[in-house]
Design an enzyme around this catalytic site. Sequence first.
Site, PDB file in Angstrom:
ATOM      1  N   LEU A  10       0.859  -1.184   0.000  1.00 21.96           N
ATOM      2  CA  LEU A  10       0.000   0.000   0.000  1.00 21.96           C
ATOM      3  C   LEU A  10       0.891   1.227   0.000  1.00 21.96           C
ATOM      4  O   LEU A  10       1.767   1.361   0.871  1.00 21.96           O
ATOM      5  CB  LEU A  10      -0.909  -0.001   1.232  1.00 21.96           C
ATOM      6  CG  LEU A  10      -1.756   1.254   1.484  1.00 21.96           C
ATOM      7  CD1 LEU A  10      -2.704   1.530   0.323  1.00 21.96           C
ATOM      8  CD2 LEU A  10      -2.524   1.121   2.800  1.00 21.96           C
ATOM      9  N   SER A  15      -0.441   9.007  -6.870  1.00 22.79           N
ATOM     10  CA  SER A  15      -0.918   9.509  -8.162  1.00 22.79           C
ATOM     11  C   SER A  15       0.134  10.310  -8.913  1.00 22.79           C
ATOM     12  O   SER A  15      -0.064  10.643 -10.085  1.00 22.79           O
ATOM     13  CB  SER A  15      -2.174  10.367  -7.958  1.00 22.79           C
ATOM     14  OG  SER A  15      -1.877  11.498  -7.147  1.00 22.79           O
ATOM     15  N   SER A 133      13.193  12.774   4.433  1.00 21.45           N
ATOM     16  CA  SER A 133      13.888  13.730   3.572  1.00 21.45           C
ATOM     17  C   SER A 133      15.266  13.953   4.168  1.00 21.45           C
ATOM     18  O   SER A 133      15.462  13.767   5.377  1.00 21.45           O
ATOM     19  CB  SER A 133      13.121  15.057   3.509  1.00 21.45           C
ATOM     20  OG  SER A 133      13.913  16.078   2.918  1.00 21.45           O
ATOM     21  N   TYR A 146       8.638  22.442   7.469  1.00 22.80           N
ATOM     22  CA  TYR A 146       8.759  21.168   6.760  1.00 22.80           C
ATOM     23  C   TYR A 146       9.862  20.312   7.377  1.00 22.80           C
ATOM     24  O   TYR A 146       9.671  19.115   7.633  1.00 22.80           O
ATOM     25  CB  TYR A 146       9.057  21.422   5.283  1.00 22.80           C
ATOM     26  CG  TYR A 146       9.297  20.161   4.481  1.00 22.80           C
ATOM     27  CD1 TYR A 146       8.236  19.346   4.111  1.00 22.80           C
ATOM     28  CD2 TYR A 146      10.587  19.783   4.104  1.00 22.80           C
ATOM     29  CE1 TYR A 146       8.453  18.177   3.375  1.00 22.80           C
ATOM     30  CE2 TYR A 146      10.815  18.629   3.382  1.00 22.80           C
ATOM     31  CZ  TYR A 146       9.746  17.837   3.022  1.00 22.80           C
ATOM     32  OH  TYR A 146       9.967  16.675   2.305  1.00 22.80           O
TER      33      TYR A 146
END
Length: 271
Positions: A10, A15, A133, A146
């Site tokens: 999963l 997309s 990241s 972030y």
Amino acid sequence: MNKVSAGVALVTGASSGIGYATAAALLQAGYRVYGTSRRTPAAGPAGVAMRTADVRDDASVARLIGDVLAEAGRIDLLVNNAGIGVTGGAEESSVAQAQALFDVNVFGPMRVIRAALPAMRQQGAGRIVNISSILGVIPAPYNAIYAASKHAIEGYSESLDHELRGFGIRVVLIEPAYTSTGFDAHGMTPDQPLAIYDEVRAQAERLMQRGVTAGDAPEIVAQTVLKAARAATPKLRYTAGKMAGRVRLLRRFVPESAFDKSLRKQAGLPA
């Protein structure tokens, strides 16, 4: 733990970008792959079963996991990829905006993991791959919110891995640097911008755009995910791409003062 063979995977945020490339790579490697997107309808790689899910919503995540388990019977590999960013001075983002970003980047993976863990524990096996990241490793001027979210997912993942090993489940972090995706175009803008930051914010945005344009192909990250998924005894952290590997090495061995000076130079900040 025994090697996780190709089974049911999963991938959130499948997309486009890293998620799309990862779903395609896993499918090619023999996994039965489910992917998610917040938008309906969403196109994914041919052969990937796409589902609509919002990682910010408990009920949406519960439906997603329930549907996959009802159809496939198990989840062997969970890749938490969905994420967003914001570029600007830290004080230009309200606490509400920071909370919104954390809701996707930190609490989103937490929701999906908590929903999937009962099935993984019952199986006695599973692998969770969280896309972090290199900004979860180094300081990032004008990316403080972030970077904070990625530092958070790093700490959460390392703790969680220790907790789950006894159940046959491992947790892995993937740390890309700049990746050639639409990430920069789909991020947030500061909701409380200050004129004093206009020039440096614009400079940071240009640096981000150049980095993304010249960045690694998302397929490089996808192959790193596949490597981590297949490893009989996985490492906790995998850098993805040459830049990420160099930065992690420098962060580890270069004196802090020298690293600080180099980072400020790269970011175009005064010494």
